[in-house]
Design a protein around this motif. Structure first.
Motif, PDB file in Angstrom:
ATOM      1  N   SER A 103       0.821  -1.206   0.000  1.00 41.77           N
ATOM      2  CA  SER A 103       0.000   0.000   0.000  1.00 41.77           C
ATOM      3  C   SER A 103       0.855   1.256   0.000  1.00 41.77           C
ATOM      4  O   SER A 103       0.510   2.263  -0.609  1.00 41.77           O
ATOM      5  CB  SER A 103      -0.937   0.012   1.216  1.00 41.77           C
ATOM      6  OG  SER A 103      -0.182   0.052   2.396  1.00 41.77           O
ATOM      7  N   THR A 104       1.985   1.198   0.678  1.00 42.43           N
ATOM      8  CA  THR A 104       2.868   2.356   0.689  1.00 42.43           C
ATOM      9  C   THR A 104       3.380   2.646  -0.709  1.00 42.43           C
ATOM     10  O   THR A 104       3.382   3.797  -1.159  1.00 42.43           O
ATOM     11  CB  THR A 104       4.077   2.124   1.611  1.00 42.43           C
ATOM     12  OG1 THR A 104       3.605   1.707   2.888  1.00 42.43           O
ATOM     13  CG2 THR A 104       4.901   3.380   1.751  1.00 42.43           C
ATOM     14  N   VAL A 127       0.671   4.240  -2.703  1.00 39.46           N
ATOM     15  CA  VAL A 127       0.491   5.648  -2.355  1.00 39.46           C
ATOM     16  C   VAL A 127       1.574   6.511  -2.984  1.00 39.46           C
ATOM     17  O   VAL A 127       1.302   7.567  -3.555  1.00 39.46           O
ATOM     18  CB  VAL A 127       0.496   5.840  -0.825  1.00 39.46           C
ATOM     19  CG1 VAL A 127       0.631   7.307  -0.475  1.00 39.46           C
ATOM     20  CG2 VAL A 127      -0.766   5.283  -0.224  1.00 39.46           C
ATOM     21  N   ILE A 128       2.802   6.021  -2.881  1.00 34.64           N
ATOM     22  CA  ILE A 128       3.909   6.798  -3.426  1.00 34.64           C
ATOM     23  C   ILE A 128       3.747   6.975  -4.931  1.00 34.64           C
ATOM     24  O   ILE A 128       3.918   8.081  -5.459  1.00 34.64           O
ATOM     25  CB  ILE A 128       5.264   6.140  -3.098  1.00 34.64           C
ATOM     26  CG1 ILE A 128       5.499   6.181  -1.595  1.00 34.64           C
ATOM     27  CG2 ILE A 128       6.403   6.848  -3.823  1.00 34.64           C
ATOM     28  CD1 ILE A 128       6.809   5.568  -1.160  1.00 34.64           C
ATOM     29  N   LEU A 141       0.997   6.859  -6.722  1.00 31.55           N
ATOM     30  CA  LEU A 141      -0.116   7.772  -7.004  1.00 31.55           C
ATOM     31  C   LEU A 141       0.259   9.215  -6.705  1.00 31.55           C
ATOM     32  O   LEU A 141      -0.070  10.130  -7.466  1.00 31.55           O
ATOM     33  CB  LEU A 141      -1.343   7.377  -6.172  1.00 31.55           C
ATOM     34  CG  LEU A 141      -2.073   6.119  -6.623  1.00 31.55           C
ATOM     35  CD1 LEU A 141      -3.215   5.805  -5.662  1.00 31.55           C
ATOM     36  CD2 LEU A 141      -2.617   6.283  -8.034  1.00 31.55           C
ATOM     37  N   ALA A 142       0.942   9.412  -5.607  1.00 29.97           N
ATOM     38  CA  ALA A 142       1.323  10.774  -5.228  1.00 29.97           C
ATOM     39  C   ALA A 142       2.273  11.366  -6.255  1.00 29.97           C
ATOM     40  O   ALA A 142       2.132  12.525  -6.651  1.00 29.97           O
ATOM     41  CB  ALA A 142       1.957  10.776  -3.839  1.00 29.97           C
ATOM     42  N   GLY A 161       0.457  12.314  -9.230  1.00 35.67           N
ATOM     43  CA  GLY A 161      -0.255  13.548  -8.955  1.00 35.67           C
ATOM     44  C   GLY A 161       0.656  14.756  -9.102  1.00 35.67           C
ATOM     45  O   GLY A 161       0.315  15.747  -9.744  1.00 35.67           O
ATOM     46  N   PHE A 162       1.823  14.658  -8.481  1.00 33.89           N
ATOM     47  CA  PHE A 162       2.780  15.755  -8.576  1.00 33.89           C
ATOM     48  C   PHE A 162       3.157  16.028 -10.016  1.00 33.89           C
ATOM     49  O   PHE A 162       3.249  17.175 -10.449  1.00 33.89           O
ATOM     50  CB  PHE A 162       4.051  15.429  -7.774  1.00 33.89           C
ATOM     51  CG  PHE A 162       4.025  15.950  -6.372  1.00 33.89           C
ATOM     52  CD1 PHE A 162       3.738  15.104  -5.315  1.00 33.89           C
ATOM     53  CD2 PHE A 162       4.281  17.275  -6.108  1.00 33.89           C
ATOM     54  CE1 PHE A 162       3.710  15.574  -4.015  1.00 33.89           C
ATOM     55  CE2 PHE A 162       4.257  17.766  -4.805  1.00 33.89           C
ATOM     56  CZ  PHE A 162       3.965  16.903  -3.751  1.00 33.89           C
ATOM     57  N   PHE A 192       1.418  15.422 -12.676  1.00 31.53           N
ATOM     58  CA  PHE A 192       0.289  16.063 -13.337  1.00 31.53           C
ATOM     59  C   PHE A 192       0.256  17.555 -13.011  1.00 31.53           C
ATOM     60  O   PHE A 192       0.063  18.388 -13.893  1.00 31.53           O
ATOM     61  CB  PHE A 192      -1.008  15.396 -12.885  1.00 31.53           C
ATOM     62  CG  PHE A 192      -2.242  16.078 -13.385  1.00 31.53           C
ATOM     63  CD1 PHE A 192      -3.073  16.750 -12.503  1.00 31.53           C
ATOM     64  CD2 PHE A 192      -2.576  16.067 -14.728  1.00 31.53           C
ATOM     65  CE1 PHE A 192      -4.219  17.380 -12.951  1.00 31.53           C
ATOM     66  CE2 PHE A 192      -3.721  16.698 -15.191  1.00 31.53           C
ATOM     67  CZ  PHE A 192      -4.542  17.357 -14.301  1.00 31.53           C
ATOM     68  N   LEU A 193       0.487  17.887 -11.751  1.00 31.03           N
ATOM     69  CA  LEU A 193       0.438  19.285 -11.359  1.00 31.03           C
ATOM     70  C   LEU A 193       1.554  20.095 -12.003  1.00 31.03           C
ATOM     71  O   LEU A 193       1.382  21.265 -12.322  1.00 31.03           O
ATOM     72  CB  LEU A 193       0.509  19.423  -9.840  1.00 31.03           C
ATOM     73  CG  LEU A 193      -0.728  19.009  -9.049  1.00 31.03           C
ATOM     74  CD1 LEU A 193      -0.480  19.195  -7.563  1.00 31.03           C
ATOM     75  CD2 LEU A 193      -1.936  19.800  -9.478  1.00 31.03           C
ATOM     76  N   TYR A 194       2.706  19.459 -12.160  1.00 27.23           N
ATOM     77  CA  TYR A 194       3.853  20.225 -12.631  1.00 27.23           C
ATOM     78  C   TYR A 194       4.081  20.182 -14.134  1.00 27.23           C
ATOM     79  O   TYR A 194       4.797  21.025 -14.672  1.00 27.23           O
ATOM     80  CB  TYR A 194       5.124  19.764 -11.900  1.00 27.23           C
ATOM     81  CG  TYR A 194       5.285  20.488 -10.595  1.00 27.23           C
ATOM     82  CD1 TYR A 194       4.724  19.997  -9.430  1.00 27.23           C
ATOM     83  CD2 TYR A 194       5.958  21.692 -10.546  1.00 27.23           C
ATOM     84  CE1 TYR A 194       4.843  20.684  -8.246  1.00 27.23           C
ATOM     85  CE2 TYR A 194       6.082  22.397  -9.365  1.00 27.23           C
ATOM     86  CZ  TYR A 194       5.523  21.881  -8.221  1.00 27.23           C
ATOM     87  OH  TYR A 194       5.622  22.565  -7.050  1.00 27.23           O
TER      88      TYR A 194
END
Lengths: 262, 300, 334
Positions: A8-9, A12-13, A15-16, A19-20, A22-24
């Motif tokens: 799960s860790t 999460v990493i 996905l995060a 996400g980052f 995508f934002l950048y």
């Protein structure tokens, strides 16, 4: 218990990080392609050049709109502080009914999309005979900038020792003396941080300005016009510089607020 | 020696209230009066040469009955709501792993990571919308990348000027609005609560669903409301990235009335409808949030 | 006989529907150390705030030197307050804090400097003069708060539980310090606390308050020996209350418990004697014996179920049967 590499860790990493990314992605793209020799932004980059930056600085219309934006930002922020700081102090000091309602009203323009603030103020100004233009834009900006200044200063005030006000009075200070000698020094970095934030928001504002400006062009409005017309990387250059300035402003603002919070 | 005050008690009180007077006056003049004025305007008639101050419901009737098919304002409104809801959900889905990651998996420099996640918010709005244009365009980065790698032979037009591009751009724009309250909510969960839950035998997954999620919910709702409300009124991103039909969101229709269509009363009516709708959304979400906040341990 | 400096006449204070101060009349004499003592919520801090000018009485009069004090705003009263949280100005140095009051009243700079130096010496803060409050310990902050108030030479100094945040050792030394300053400068102190030991050791007079009323106002010793009401006797330490009568027997008077009797007597723990193998006296069984540092606190359960507290220089084993004695002159009817 070694959870470091559990499934799960890792998930999460991943996905995060996605996400980052995508934002950048857009941020990186815009900055990178501001140096692209080709006018069209294709992959891969065709070459490195500073010509778009040069063009940008030579664009007098653009510079003028930047000047307009700065004028509005500073006047709007100035007004928001002159009205908002005493307002926050009054709310802190005095008891009166409807305080909660007032708090909610101040941030309303921030919660609603700019178009609402834009058309309501436009209709009202038309009623009282104020034309679209710089003055109207300042009025509009000040209205929502209050929603930035007041909550921040009010929060800061409530962090102060409850007795400071009374201690000052007890020692013989009048109302104005208390405000300038005791309150202001202890909120000044919050005020400054809020001001910085307000300037940044005002410089980036489009919807409200859109309805109120008439022919008075601000920077984001000018850029918006440019984007509708085409793809010049000149736009990338402007945006990259704005990015730099905004980031710097927010970092400074954050550091100041954090330093002051006791 | 008689100790006297410089001012009488009455004057002093008055001076003190002077602190909030400018604020109250400003809000009255530029918030309350304009909102009321908008409402009144929405009931006026748009005459041939100027607006007539006669009471009429025609603007509202026009809103609910005019147009055909998907052009009907009501349909546009629903479509806008649909898009905004998608934007909200996507924003939440993207924000969640980031917020969770920074809160629970980062040991040092949490503040730094948080700032990194928030920085895209402080990039100019116009830049964020525009950037997706150059990424998704026919000759844009994505297409040329695919062709360069040989995945496609021809550029795909569908990337830009569609629902998808508008959604992508808006998700990008509004994700930071969701991320901030979500992060704050997660940050405030007492760590020992999660430990205790695991201690009592709940597996990681159960702890996640039974403890973490409910406690983060208020933050999610706040952020989601924000994203929903703001994206509903967004007319810039749609006009830059939307196609023929998708470039017209409800806010665009409203905006046109104050521009080329020159029908201010009708525009006012649309404005009122959007305003009421968003206010309802905020109120409902607020209620939901309060309900879920009651589950927070500190508040019991 | 010193004169009356402050007169509180029929003070009533309501907050909304709550009657916080029910009806209080009190005189404060010049130069005295007066303590308002009572549990939380009894109204003692409210009285203090009314004297300072932060609250206005709902009805009643407050006179300072014979003049009506109520219409005078807080910043114009010759009264200064030491707050529980000290309320030092975080952005000013110690010197700045102390000088503040005089600066606000536009006293000439040279005089301010002189008086600040004087006060720094008096409170032993000279070496800390240029530090900011955040760089000071709790005790040091406390002294700055006091210095800041006293330097203005107020007619009255109000102290709102100033020692609450300090540890025991520091509290004791600060109590001595406060007393010393008071004696030296002759300032009238009105002190608020819920700690009865503090009140007893420092004050000239103590005003015991309960639920918005004054229960008793007298010197510490008088209150201790002759508590006027049941509340006062119970509040001031583990007072033992016995309902009953004195009975003569064997040439002695001894006490017989009787719930139906008319009188209740309060007896201090140190005046209670446990006696083994006595024929008269109230029978009891020892339940507990705790070492307090210099005395033992012995608890015994009487036949009626009441627990009785005694201070002795020897412990008793739990379960021992004893008889309770006390001298009639040590019993105070309440």
């Amino acid at each position: 218990m070694s959870k470091k590499f559990s499934g799960s860790t890792v998930l999460v990493i991943i996905l995060a990080v996605c996400g980052f990314l995508f934002l950048y992605l857009p941020v990186v793209v815009v900055v990178m392609y501001s140096f692209n020799t080709d006018a069209i932004s294709s992959f891969p980059m065709s070459g490195f050049t500073l010509k778009w930056y040069k063009a940008m600085f030579a664009n007098t219309e653009l510079i003028k709109s930047l000047r307009n934006s700065l004028i509005v930002a500073f006047i709007g922020t100035g007004l928001a502080i002159l009205i908002g700081v005493p307002g926050a102090y009054g709310m802190y000091k005095l008891k009166f009914p409807g305080k909660k309602a007032l708090e909610k009203m101040v941030i309303l323009p921030m919660m609603l999309p700019g178009i609402i603030t834009g058309i309501t103020i436009l209709s009202f100004l038309q009623l009282v005979g104020v034309v679209q233009g710089a003055f109207a834009v300042v009025l509009g900006h000040t209205t929502f900038l209050l929603g930035t200044v007041l909550p921040q200063v009010y929060t800061r005030l409530r962090q102060l020792d409850r007795n400071l006000l009374e201690a000052s009075q007890d020692l013989g200070a009048g109302g104005a003396q208390t405000f300038f000698h005791v309150i202001l020094p202890n909120i000044k970095t919050s005020v400054f941080g809020a001001a910085l934030l307000s300037i940044t928001l005002s410089l980036d504002e489009i919807p409200v300005t859109f309805f109120l400006n008439g022919v008075f062009t601000t920077l984001p409005i000018k850029i918006y016009g440019m984007t509708r017309n085409g793809f010049t990387p000149e736009i990338n250059a402007i945006c990259s510089l704005i990015l730099l300035a905004s980031v710097a402003a927010v970092i400074i603002s954050n550091k100041l607020s954090a330093k002051e919070a006791v | 020696m008689k100790i006297k005050s410089k001012y009488s008690p009455g004057t002093r009180k008055f001076l003190q209230y002077g602190l909030i007077l400018p604020l109250v006056l400003w809000l009255f003049m530029f918030l309350i009066v304009p909102y009321v004025n908008l409402l009144i305007n929405s009931f006026w008639k748009n005459g041939a040469f100027k607006v007539e101050h006669t009471f009429t419901l025609e603007n509202y009737i026009k809103f609910f009955t005019s147009g055909t098919g998907t052009n009907r304002p009501v349909m546009v409104l629903l479509d806008t709501l649909r898009i905004s809801a998608i934007v909200m959900v996507c924003s939440i889905l993207i924000s969640f792993p980031i917020a969770y990651f920074i809160n629970f998996k980062v040991k040092k420099n949490k503040q730094l990571f948080y700032m990194l996640a928030i920085i895209p918010l402080w990039v100019s709005y116009i830049m964020r919308a525009y950037s997706w244009r150059i990424i998704l365009g026919t000759n844009g980065i994505l297409n040329s990348f695919f062709m360069w790698t040989g995945l496609t032979k021809e550029p795909i037009d569908a990337f830009l000027y569609s629902d998808v591009s508008v959604i992508i751009a808006m998700v990008h724009i509004y994700t930071p609005f969701v991320l901030m309250p979500m992060y704050t909510a997660m940050e405030q969960i007492p760590r020992n609560l999660l430990e205790a839950s695991k201690d009592l035998g709940c597996g990681r997954i159960r702890t996640f669903f039974k403890v973490l999620l409910p406690l983060t919910l208020p933050g999610v709702l706040t952020g989601g409301t924000y994203a929903l409300a703001l994206s509903m009124g967004d007319f810039l991103a749609p006009s830059l990235l939307g196609g023929a039909s998708t470039s017209t969101k409800i806010a665009n229709i409203a905006q046109l009335q104050f521009g080329t269509s020159n029908n201010w009363p009708y525009g006012a009516a649309i404005g009122v409808i959007i305003f009421v709708l968003i206010l309802l959304i905020i109120l409902v979400m607020g209620r939901l949030e309060k309900h879920f906040s009651k589950l927070e341990p500190g508040k019991e | 006989m010193s004169r009356k400096l402050i007169e509180l006449k029929n003070i009533v204070k309501n907050f909304g529907k709550n009657e916080i101060i029910k009806n209080i009349s009190l005189d404060v004499y010049e130069g005295e150390f007066l303590t308002l003592l009572g549990p939380s919520g009894c109204g003692k801090t409210t009285i203090l705030r009314m004297l300072a000018g932060f609250e206005t009485p709902t009805s009643g009069e407050i006179l300072l030197d014979g003049e009506d004090l109520i219409p005078v705003p807080a910043n114009r009263r010759q009264i200064n307050t030491v707050f529980q949280s000290y309320a030092l100005f975080p952005h000013m140095t110690v010197r700045g804090n102390i000088a503040y009051g005089m600066k606000m009243k536009h006293i000439p700079a040279r005089e301010i400097e002189e008086r600040v130096d004087e006060m720094l010496a008096l409170t032993q803060l000279e070496s800390l003069a240029d530090r900011k409050p955040a760089q000071l310990s709790g005790g040091q902050q406390q002294r700055v708060a006091i210095a800041r108030s006293l330097v203005n030479r107020p007619k009255v100094l109000l102290l709102d539980e100033p020692l609450g945040a300090l540890d025991l050792h520091l509290r004791k030394s600060m109590q001595i310090e406060l007393k010393r300053l008071q004696r030296k400068l002759g300032t009238t102190y009105v002190y608020v606390t819920h700690d009865q030991e503090e009140a007893m050791t420092m004050s000239d007079r103590v005003v015991v308050m309960h639920e918005g009323r004054i229960e008793q106002c007298d010197t510490a010793r008088q209150i201790y020996k002759h508590p006027a009401t049941r509340f006062v006797s119970q509040f001031l330490g583990d007072a033992n209350l016995f309902t009953g009568t004195y009975v003569h027997g064997d040439g002695e008077e001894y006490f017989c418990q009787d719930d139906g009797a008319a009188d209740t007597y309060a007896v201090r723990p140190e005046k209670i004697h446990f006696v083994l193998n006595a024929s008269k006296g109230m029978p009891a069984v020892v339940t507990e014996s705790t070492f307090m540092g210099n005395v033992y606190r012995n608890c015994a359960k009487l036949e009626s179920g009441q627990i009785c507290f005694a201070l002795d220089d020897r412990p008793y084993n739990p379960g021992t049967e004893v008889k309770i004695f006390f001298a009639p002159e040590d019993a105070c009817r309440v």
